[in-house]
Every structure is written in structure tokens, then in C-alpha cells.
Scaffold this motif. Structure first.
Motif: not given
Length: 343
Positions: A213-223, A260-264, A270-275, A307-313
């Protein structure tokens, strides 16, 4: 009634057990052997028969250990390789399979012993006693403690398959795991699989996927991250169903998702430009479907997602309102501006 020597009668049973181990059961007279065991129990020689059978099993398994298992123990101990681990597991699985097959025949020969002597003495049945002998003489033998080496070999094979996607002999692995499921730990009185394999597997799974997870989060977009996580989850479920205990599946999937999910939860969104915002803007419904399925098992993750979607809306609404107010202000200003006329 002529005197019958109990030791000579037991010798018939002892020799028959050896023949059963040699796959020569078809040459034996089961009726005669049953009568011999019946006679020994009836003549109050049940304890001698029961302990004698146990000793025959112990001697046989000790001999097989030296002949067939020890060379693989030394090879696997000198270097951990997939081939070495597989050879050790295959040799143990073969001995286990032969022992179980023999015990199924032996318990039939000694059916009267179970029915009368064992029941009266509240002892383990002949088959149960045979399983305990295998556990103690093969897996928990004090001079080698093979159980630890078997567990190491099982874990090595699983981690090899997980990390490098290299093929392993799942039949051999399944046989070794099933052996550990059937045998009871003498101290905790639950399957050796639960004591020696499951907890260690879950711990090593947590470490593995935390690193991933630590490796992927810095290399991949959310999808991409979500699709990779779903693929990992599907692989682990398939692995658990194929050669692990059914009880492992829910705990294993939970461990994978926790790391893979709960910890991240928020870093993925929030992945920049790909979240998540970019996924919403592109109407990436497939990625959103995967995200929802992976987040759903965790209340905290779903709360963060909402909350993330609420804040975005809310943010979009504020922008719209600011835009409306700005447009309205400009219109008012334009309406109040006095027209100029030429005199």
C-alpha cells in the motif's frame, strides 16, 4: 480350554499392522485378526493390546522419519528454496497419507477394541490414538520439531506465490495444510493449523500489504490503486478457498482490506489529480463501484467517504453561489450606472 499366549496373539496383530503399512492388507485374514483382538480383550489383555499397537505405530513412524523425512529437513534447513520446501512438504504429506490410509484399516481390524476396551476406559479410539502418535512422533518429535519446519515451508510457498506470482504445487500445499487442520495441538486442544499457521499467515499478510500500500499510494492514481486492491483481494479469496481452512477466508480478506483500504482511506481519495474528485468529474462509474465495494466493510471508511463527498458538494455549491452573487452584483452595478446623453 488350551492356554493361549497373549504375546504370541499380539504378535499376529503387530505383523498385520506392518503388512497394512506395506499395502498388503488384501493378503490378510480380517476375520482371524478380529477374533485375535476379541480374544485379547476378552482375556483382560486390552491394556497390553492397546499400548502395544501404539508402540508399533511409534516404531514404524520413527523409522520412516529417518528414512524419508530427515534428508529433506536438512536440505530445507540449509537453504530456503521453493523446490526444497516443496520436497519437504511432499515427503511429509506422503507419510501422512500412508498413515491415514493404514489407520482406517487398522481401526476396522481392532473394532472390538474400540467398542469394549476403549469405551470402558474412556480412551482415545484406535484411529484418534494413531493421529496423536503421528503428531507426537513426526511433527512434535523433540529432536527435530518438524512442525516448525513444515510451517516455515508452507509460509515460504505462500509468500513466494504472493510476491512473485510464481507457480507452486498447490496439491502438495493443500495436503500439508489439511494435515495441520486435522491434527490437534496437545496444549491448546484446537487444530494445529489454527495455532501454528493461521495467526502467522495473518500477521505476515498484514506486513506484506502494508508495504504494498505504501508503495502504490505514491505511484498510482486512485482508479489504478483500487483495481489493484480488488485484484489482490480476489486472489487471496481464491487462494484461501483452494488450500487454506474455510475459517481463514473472512479473516484473511479483512486483513488485506485493513492494510490496503482502511489504513489509507483518505490518502486514496486525496491523490493529487487522480483522486475521488477526478473520478466524479470523469463519471468513472466502474472505479466508483470498486471504491464503494472496498470501503463498505468499514464504518470509519464509509464515514470518511461520505464526508469527503459532502465537503466536495458543499464546496461546489459555494462556488456556484459566489458566481451567482458576482454575476448579480455586476448586473446591479450595470443597472445603476447612469446612461450618458449627448447634449
Amino acid at each position: 480350554t488350551p492356554h493361549v499366549d497373549p504375546e504370541k496373539q499380539f504378535e499376529k496383530i503387530s505383523q498385520a499392522i506392518e503388512e497394512i503399512y506395506k499395502h498388503n492388507a488384501s493378503q490378510l485374514s480380517f476375520e482371524e485378526l478380529y477374533r485375535t483382538a476379541y480374544g485379547l480383550v476378552l482375556s483382560k489383555n486390552g491394556p497390553m493390546l492397546y499400548s502395544g499397537v501404539k508402540q508399533v505405530l511409534e516404531t514404524h513412524l520413527k523409522d520412516r522419519m529417518y528414512q524419508n523425512i530427515y534428508p529433506h529437513i536438512e536440505a530445507a534447513g540449509s537453504r530456503s528454496t521453493s523446490a526444497g520446501c516443496e520436497a519437504l512438504l511432499a515427503s511429509v504429506r506422503l507419510l501422512w497419507s500412508e498413515h491415514v490410509t493404514a489407520m482406517l484399516v487398522i481401526k476396522d481390524v481392532l473394532m472390538y477394541v474400540d467398542k469394549v476396551f476403549v469405551k470402558a476406559g474412556q480412551l482415545p479410539t484406535i484411529y484418534e490414538m494413531g493421529m496423536c502418535v503421528f503428531r507426537d512422533q513426526v511433527l512434535l518429535s523433540s529432536n527435530q520439531l518438524l512442525s516448525g519446519k513444515v510451517v516455515d515451508a508452507i509460509m515460504f510457498q505462500i509468500l513466494q506465490e504472493r510476491r512473485s506470482a510464481s507457480e507452486i504445487n498447490r496439491d502438495t500445499l493443500r495436503g500439508a495444510v489439511n494435515m495441520m487442520i486435522e491434527l490437534q495441538d496437545p496444549r491448546q486442544l484446537r487444530p494445529m493449523y489454527d495455532v501454528y499457521i493461521e495467526e502467522r499467515l495473518l500477521a505476515e499478510t498484514a506486513v506484506h500489504y502494508a508495504d504494498v500500500a505504501r508503495m502504490r499510494i505514491s505511484e498510482m492514481g486512485a482508479p489504478e490503486y483500487l483495481r489493484a486492491a480488488q485484484a489482490d483481494l480476489d486472489t487471496e479469496v481464491e487462494r484461501a478457498k483452494d488450500y487454506l481452512s474455510p475459517s481463514t477466508t473472512p479473516r484473511l480478506t479483512n486483513t488485506v482490506l485493513e492494510n490496503l483500504i482502511q489504513a489509507f482511506t483518505l490518502p486514496i481519495l486525496r491523490i493529487p489529480n487522480a483522486g475521488l474528485i477526478e473520478m466524479l468529474h470523469r463519471r468513472d462509474t466502474e472505479s466508483l463501484r470498486i471504491l464503494y465495494g472496498l470501503y463498505k466493510p468499514f464504518t470509519s471508511s464509509m464515514k470518511d467517504l461520505r464526508k469527503f463527498i459532502y465537503d466536495h458538494i458543499l464546496g461546489l455549491g459555494k462556488k456556484i453561489m459566489l458566481g451567482v452573487e458576482s454575476s448579480s452584483g455586476n448586473a446591479v452595478d450595470d443597472g445603476l450606472q447612469k446612461p450618458t446623453t449627448d447634449v
